[in-house]
Write a protein that holds these residues in place. Structure first.
Motif, PDB file in Angstrom:
ATOM      1  N   LYS A 149      16.578  63.418  31.426  1.00 55.83           N
ATOM      2  CA  LYS A 149      15.477  63.782  32.308  1.00 55.83           C
ATOM      3  C   LYS A 149      14.269  62.923  31.951  1.00 55.83           C
ATOM      4  O   LYS A 149      14.202  62.350  30.855  1.00 55.83           O
ATOM      5  CB  LYS A 149      15.132  65.259  32.196  1.00 55.83           C
ATOM      6  N   CYS A 150      13.308  62.836  32.862  1.00 56.36           N
ATOM      7  CA  CYS A 150      12.098  62.050  32.611  1.00 56.36           C
ATOM      8  C   CYS A 150      11.276  62.717  31.517  1.00 56.36           C
ATOM      9  O   CYS A 150      11.092  63.938  31.526  1.00 56.36           O
ATOM     10  CB  CYS A 150      11.278  61.914  33.881  1.00 56.36           C
ATOM     11  N   SER A 151      10.784  61.898  30.593  1.00 56.41           N
ATOM     12  CA  SER A 151      10.045  62.454  29.459  1.00 56.41           C
ATOM     13  C   SER A 151       8.607  62.800  29.809  1.00 56.41           C
ATOM     14  O   SER A 151       7.984  63.612  29.132  1.00 56.41           O
ATOM     15  CB  SER A 151      10.059  61.456  28.292  1.00 56.41           C
ATOM     16  N   SER A 152       8.063  62.182  30.879  1.00 57.89           N
ATOM     17  CA  SER A 152       6.690  62.458  31.286  1.00 57.89           C
ATOM     18  C   SER A 152       6.523  62.039  32.743  1.00 57.89           C
ATOM     19  O   SER A 152       7.389  61.369  33.319  1.00 57.89           O
ATOM     20  CB  SER A 152       5.692  61.695  30.403  1.00 57.89           C
ATOM     21  N   VAL A 153       5.411  62.435  33.342  1.00 59.48           N
ATOM     22  CA  VAL A 153       5.135  62.072  34.730  1.00 59.48           C
ATOM     23  C   VAL A 153       4.374  60.761  34.750  1.00 59.48           C
ATOM     24  O   VAL A 153       3.259  60.658  34.229  1.00 59.48           O
ATOM     25  CB  VAL A 153       4.303  63.167  35.434  1.00 59.48           C
ATOM     26  N   LYS A 154       4.993  59.749  35.331  1.00 56.07           N
ATOM     27  CA  LYS A 154       4.330  58.461  35.552  1.00 56.07           C
ATOM     28  C   LYS A 154       4.969  57.822  36.781  1.00 56.07           C
ATOM     29  O   LYS A 154       5.597  58.519  37.589  1.00 56.07           O
ATOM     30  CB  LYS A 154       4.412  57.569  34.325  1.00 56.07           C
ATOM     31  N   SER A 155       4.817  56.537  36.953  1.00 55.47           N
ATOM     32  CA  SER A 155       5.275  55.908  38.196  1.00 55.47           C
ATOM     33  C   SER A 155       6.757  55.590  38.196  1.00 55.47           C
ATOM     34  O   SER A 155       7.318  55.274  39.245  1.00 55.47           O
ATOM     35  CB  SER A 155       4.481  54.625  38.456  1.00 55.47           C
ATOM     36  N   PHE A 156       7.408  55.651  37.031  1.00 57.30           N
ATOM     37  CA  PHE A 156       8.826  55.298  36.980  1.00 57.30           C
ATOM     38  C   PHE A 156       9.529  56.083  35.880  1.00 57.30           C
ATOM     39  O   PHE A 156       8.899  56.626  34.970  1.00 57.30           O
ATOM     40  CB  PHE A 156       9.010  53.791  36.741  1.00 57.30           C
ATOM     41  N   CYS A 157      10.830  56.133  35.968  1.00 57.61           N
ATOM     42  CA  CYS A 157      11.659  56.795  34.959  1.00 57.61           C
ATOM     43  C   CYS A 157      12.979  56.041  34.896  1.00 57.61           C
ATOM     44  O   CYS A 157      13.612  55.801  35.931  1.00 57.61           O
ATOM     45  CB  CYS A 157      11.881  58.257  35.337  1.00 57.61           C
ATOM     46  N   ASP A 158      13.406  55.673  33.692  1.00 57.97           N
ATOM     47  CA  ASP A 158      14.549  54.782  33.534  1.00 57.97           C
ATOM     48  C   ASP A 158      15.499  55.335  32.469  1.00 57.97           C
ATOM     49  O   ASP A 158      15.081  55.636  31.346  1.00 57.97           O
ATOM     50  CB  ASP A 158      14.043  53.394  33.129  1.00 57.97           C
ATOM     51  N   SER A 159      16.770  55.441  32.816  1.00 63.33           N
ATOM     52  CA  SER A 159      17.762  55.902  31.832  1.00 63.33           C
ATOM     53  C   SER A 159      18.072  54.817  30.806  1.00 63.33           C
ATOM     54  O   SER A 159      18.617  55.108  29.742  1.00 63.33           O
ATOM     55  CB  SER A 159      19.053  56.317  32.542  1.00 63.33           C
ATOM     56  N   TYR A 160      17.781  53.558  31.147  1.00 63.02           N
ATOM     57  CA  TYR A 160      17.995  52.413  30.277  1.00 63.02           C
ATOM     58  C   TYR A 160      19.450  52.398  29.799  1.00 63.02           C
ATOM     59  O   TYR A 160      20.352  52.230  30.609  1.00 63.02           O
ATOM     60  CB  TYR A 160      16.983  52.416  29.140  1.00 63.02           C
ATOM     61  N   HIS A 179      11.557  54.922  40.743  1.00 67.60           N
ATOM     62  CA  HIS A 179      10.150  54.543  40.708  1.00 67.60           C
ATOM     63  C   HIS A 179       9.527  54.727  42.084  1.00 67.60           C
ATOM     64  O   HIS A 179      10.223  54.724  43.108  1.00 67.60           O
ATOM     65  CB  HIS A 179       9.983  53.085  40.256  1.00 67.60           C
ATOM     66  N   THR A 180       8.221  54.884  42.105  1.00 72.34           N
ATOM     67  CA  THR A 180       7.517  54.941  43.386  1.00 72.34           C
ATOM     68  C   THR A 180       7.391  53.530  43.946  1.00 72.34           C
ATOM     69  O   THR A 180       7.370  52.543  43.210  1.00 72.34           O
ATOM     70  CB  THR A 180       6.119  55.550  43.229  1.00 72.34           C
ATOM     71  N   VAL A 181       7.320  53.439  45.261  1.00 72.76           N
ATOM     72  CA  VAL A 181       7.261  52.139  45.927  1.00 72.76           C
ATOM     73  C   VAL A 181       5.916  51.464  45.691  1.00 72.76           C
ATOM     74  O   VAL A 181       5.836  50.239  45.548  1.00 72.76           O
ATOM     75  CB  VAL A 181       7.539  52.309  47.433  1.00 72.76           C
ATOM     76  N   ASP A 182       4.847  52.255  45.608  1.00 73.24           N
ATOM     77  CA  ASP A 182       3.503  51.682  45.491  1.00 73.24           C
ATOM     78  C   ASP A 182       2.918  51.732  44.085  1.00 73.24           C
ATOM     79  O   ASP A 182       1.764  51.366  43.865  1.00 73.24           O
ATOM     80  CB  ASP A 182       2.543  52.376  46.458  1.00 73.24           C
ATOM     81  N   ALA A 231       5.326  61.334  47.306  1.00 75.03           N
ATOM     82  CA  ALA A 231       5.405  59.907  47.016  1.00 75.03           C
ATOM     83  C   ALA A 231       6.697  59.321  47.589  1.00 75.03           C
ATOM     84  O   ALA A 231       7.744  59.970  47.616  1.00 75.03           O
ATOM     85  CB  ALA A 231       5.352  59.667  45.509  1.00 75.03           C
ATOM     86  N   LYS A 232       6.618  58.072  48.061  1.00 74.61           N
ATOM     87  CA  LYS A 232       7.801  57.361  48.519  1.00 74.61           C
ATOM     88  C   LYS A 232       8.489  56.749  47.307  1.00 74.61           C
ATOM     89  O   LYS A 232       7.881  55.977  46.555  1.00 74.61           O
ATOM     90  CB  LYS A 232       7.434  56.280  49.526  1.00 74.61           C
ATOM     91  N   VAL A 233       9.752  57.099  47.116  1.00 77.13           N
ATOM     92  CA  VAL A 233      10.450  56.794  45.868  1.00 77.13           C
ATOM     93  C   VAL A 233      11.683  55.939  46.159  1.00 77.13           C
ATOM     94  O   VAL A 233      12.346  56.101  47.185  1.00 77.13           O
ATOM     95  CB  VAL A 233      10.878  58.110  45.178  1.00 77.13           C
ATOM     96  N   LYS A 234      11.964  55.037  45.245  1.00 76.51           N
ATOM     97  CA  LYS A 234      13.183  54.229  45.320  1.00 76.51           C
ATOM     98  C   LYS A 234      14.063  54.537  44.117  1.00 76.51           C
ATOM     99  O   LYS A 234      13.587  54.590  42.984  1.00 76.51           O
ATOM    100  CB  LYS A 234      12.836  52.737  45.347  1.00 76.51           C
ATOM    101  N   ILE A 235      15.340  54.780  44.376  1.00 78.97           N
ATOM    102  CA  ILE A 235      16.329  54.997  43.321  1.00 78.97           C
ATOM    103  C   ILE A 235      17.207  53.761  43.243  1.00 78.97           C
ATOM    104  O   ILE A 235      17.762  53.313  44.252  1.00 78.97           O
ATOM    105  CB  ILE A 235      17.214  56.225  43.602  1.00 78.97           C
ATOM    106  N   GLU A 236      17.341  53.195  42.052  1.00 78.86           N
ATOM    107  CA  GLU A 236      18.210  52.047  41.838  1.00 78.86           C
ATOM    108  C   GLU A 236      19.282  52.442  40.828  1.00 78.86           C
ATOM    109  O   GLU A 236      18.972  52.784  39.688  1.00 78.86           O
ATOM    110  CB  GLU A 236      17.414  50.847  41.340  1.00 78.86           C
ATOM    111  N   GLN A 251      15.823  54.810  49.369  1.00 82.42           N
ATOM    112  CA  GLN A 251      14.450  55.295  49.320  1.00 82.42           C
ATOM    113  C   GLN A 251      14.384  56.682  49.970  1.00 82.42           C
ATOM    114  O   GLN A 251      15.137  56.965  50.894  1.00 82.42           O
ATOM    115  CB  GLN A 251      13.496  54.335  50.037  1.00 82.42           C
ATOM    116  N   TYR A 252      13.477  57.507  49.471  1.00 83.09           N
ATOM    117  CA  TYR A 252      13.266  58.820  50.072  1.00 83.09           C
ATOM    118  C   TYR A 252      11.868  59.296  49.682  1.00 83.09           C
ATOM    119  O   TYR A 252      11.200  58.690  48.837  1.00 83.09           O
ATOM    120  CB  TYR A 252      14.333  59.821  49.640  1.00 83.09           C
ATOM    121  N   THR A 253      11.414  60.375  50.297  1.00 79.93           N
ATOM    122  CA  THR A 253      10.105  60.940  49.972  1.00 79.93           C
ATOM    123  C   THR A 253      10.290  62.112  49.028  1.00 79.93           C
ATOM    124  O   THR A 253      11.038  63.047  49.300  1.00 79.93           O
ATOM    125  CB  THR A 253       9.393  61.428  51.254  1.00 79.93           C
ATOM    126  N   LEU A 254       9.613  62.050  47.889  1.00 83.15           N
ATOM    127  CA  LEU A 254       9.772  63.048  46.839  1.00 83.15           C
ATOM    128  C   LEU A 254       9.219  64.396  47.269  1.00 83.15           C
ATOM    129  O   LEU A 254       8.162  64.456  47.901  1.00 83.15           O
ATOM    130  CB  LEU A 254       9.035  62.569  45.583  1.00 83.15           C
TER     131      LEU A 254
END
Length: 447
Positions: free
Chosen positions: A326-337, A380-383, A391-396, A444-447
């Motif tokens: 899960k995301c560790s904090s609220v920011k513009s992106f979150c990555d499983s790496y 991550h958010t698009v903007d 927010a408009k979000v993109k999942i990769e 892409q989708y809206t969160l």
């Protein structure tokens, strides 16, 4: 097929329409539509292809394509993004022809209809449409994407009609998701970003002189990497101008240069430049923003913001209660790496396997990095704003796909509460890998 195959890539090349995102079947459909059109037809008149094969009524039958050809979105709602789930070449070719059919009717509605198809001197819209399609086939590159083919038709209009029909052409393609901001990573992918917008020269109330936009406007990379972004400068002016591109406030440790740095922009047209950026090997992790600025000789300016996430490890953490990262904090992106790399306890192996909310186990058959597995999820958010509601979000999703990738697919869903006992998952889209091996699929989708 002889018509489209022999005109694309030059007279001695007949192997240029074998890519995934090509309109071969669509061009064939268009030939039938063009040369059986009647003066009594209207834009919303439904036209089925191959109705006789299915013994259907030639007027009301759907035929052998997913829908009838018409500008009526209720009857034919297909747009660029639908190629993700349609067959190659028939299904994707149908989407291409659907967009060109919109252009055809824009031209007919503006310039009229000529029943004598042999009258090449006619200024009627259907004759112009046929001519532009033929010219576009000659101009497009070998292995064209839909956006390459769109741009070839726009170039054909500049060459033959001095660009007089550019906005009619843009409006047709934009209606079907191939507008100004549409994106594709290449001709062999079915994972695309739709754009329903117009260049500023075709928009009411456009900017006074020009505008600049860069795609992608958000990207993630690692320290020490180099990236390239395409920036488009769009003229809103009635006169030719020259603009200089620069990054006046790029962050320390992130370079910025353009090829070319000076863009000559004909009136009402669009030109591109490549932005190259190098990231320092010791660049701290975080979100950085820099401005791309275009300035003309009269000191008029336009700008576009690019956000870059420098990643040096996962932003997600494994959660024992969820059984997944899960995301560790609220920011513009979150990555499983690297948290999802591998498959099951034996192939890779995958850390904290299976990393699924319902404890659904991974399969243990096959070969890692040859057969299917999910390697990484980056959200991550698009903007570049925070990941918050609205927010408009993109999942990769980075995956390994088997063979050519055509037999695999990935379904994307979202929910408001992943910890709920009764999960209410909402479907976003299905993506098919454009090839085998390591691929990145996105929605892409809206969160």
């Amino acid at each position: 097929h002889g018509f489209s195959i022999r005109l694309t890539g030059g007279p001695s090349n007949s192997g240029c329409l074998n890519n995934v995102q090509q309109g071969g079947e669509g061009w064939s459909d268009l030939c039938g539509l063009f040369f059986t059109a009647k003066a009594s037809d209207e834009a919303i008149t439904p036209r089925g292809i191959g109705t006789y094969v299915l013994n259907q009524n030639p007027t009301t039958g759907i035929g052998i394509r997913p829908a009838q050809y018409t500008t009526n979105m209720d009857v034919n709602p297909y747009t660029y993004g639908d190629i993700a789930t349609l067959s190659v070449p028939h299904g994707v070719g149908f989407v291409w022809a659907t967009a060109v059919w919109e252009v055809y009717w824009n031209l007919v509605n503006e310039h009229g209809f000529e029943q004598n198809f042999y009258d090449v001197t006619s200024t009627a819209g259907n004759i112009k449409a046929i001519q532009l399609v033929v010219d576009g086939l000659k101009l497009q590159p070998c292995g064209p994407s839909f956006l390459d083919a769109r741009d070839a038709i726009l170039e054909a209009d500049r060459n033959r009609y001095d660009g007089a029909n550019k906005c009619l052409i843009w409006e047709g393609f934009a209606k079907r998701g191939m507008g100004y901001s549409a994106e594709t990573s290449g001709p062999n992918t079915r994972s695309v970003t739709e754009g329903f917008d117009l260049p500023c020269a075709c928009r009411a109330g456009g900017l006074e002189t020009f505008e600049v936009s860069c795609n992608p406007s958000f990207f993630d990379t690692d320290p020490g990497e180099s990236i390239e972004i395409i920036c488009k400068v769009s003229s809103c002016s009635d006169s030719d101008i020259t603009v200089e591109l620069s990054c006046p406030n790029n962050p320390p440790g992130i370079s910025c240069s353009f090829i070319p740095s000076q863009v000559s922009l004909p009136a009402g047209e669009i030109r591109s430049a490549t932005l190259s950026s190098n990231i320092n090997s010791n660049q701290p992790e975080g979100l950085y923003a820099f401005e791309v600025k275009a300035t003309d000789t009269n000191n008029n300016m336009a700008s576009s913001i690019i956000n870059v996430a420098i990643l040096d490890g996962p932003d997600a953490v494994y959660d024992d209660n969820l059984g997944a990262p899960k995301c560790s904090s609220v920011k513009s992106f979150c990555d499983s790496y690297t948290l999802l790399e591998g498959r099951a306890a034996t192939l890779g192996p995958e850390l904290n396997t299976p990393n699924t909310l319902d404890d659904c186990q991974d399969g243990t058959l096959g070969i890692y990095k040859d057969d299917e597995s999910i390697e990484r999820i980056f959200v991550h958010t698009v903007d570049g704003s925070d990941l918050v509601a609205g927010a408009k979000v993109k999942i990769e999703a980075t995956v390994w796909a088997w063979s050519t990738g055509s037999a695999d697919s990935a379904d994307f869903y979202y929910t408001g509460d992943a910890s709920s006992d009764s999960l209410d998952w909402i479907f976003i889209a299905t993506r098919v890998p454009p090839d085998g091996g390591k691929q990145t699929l996105s929605v892409q989708y809206t969160l």
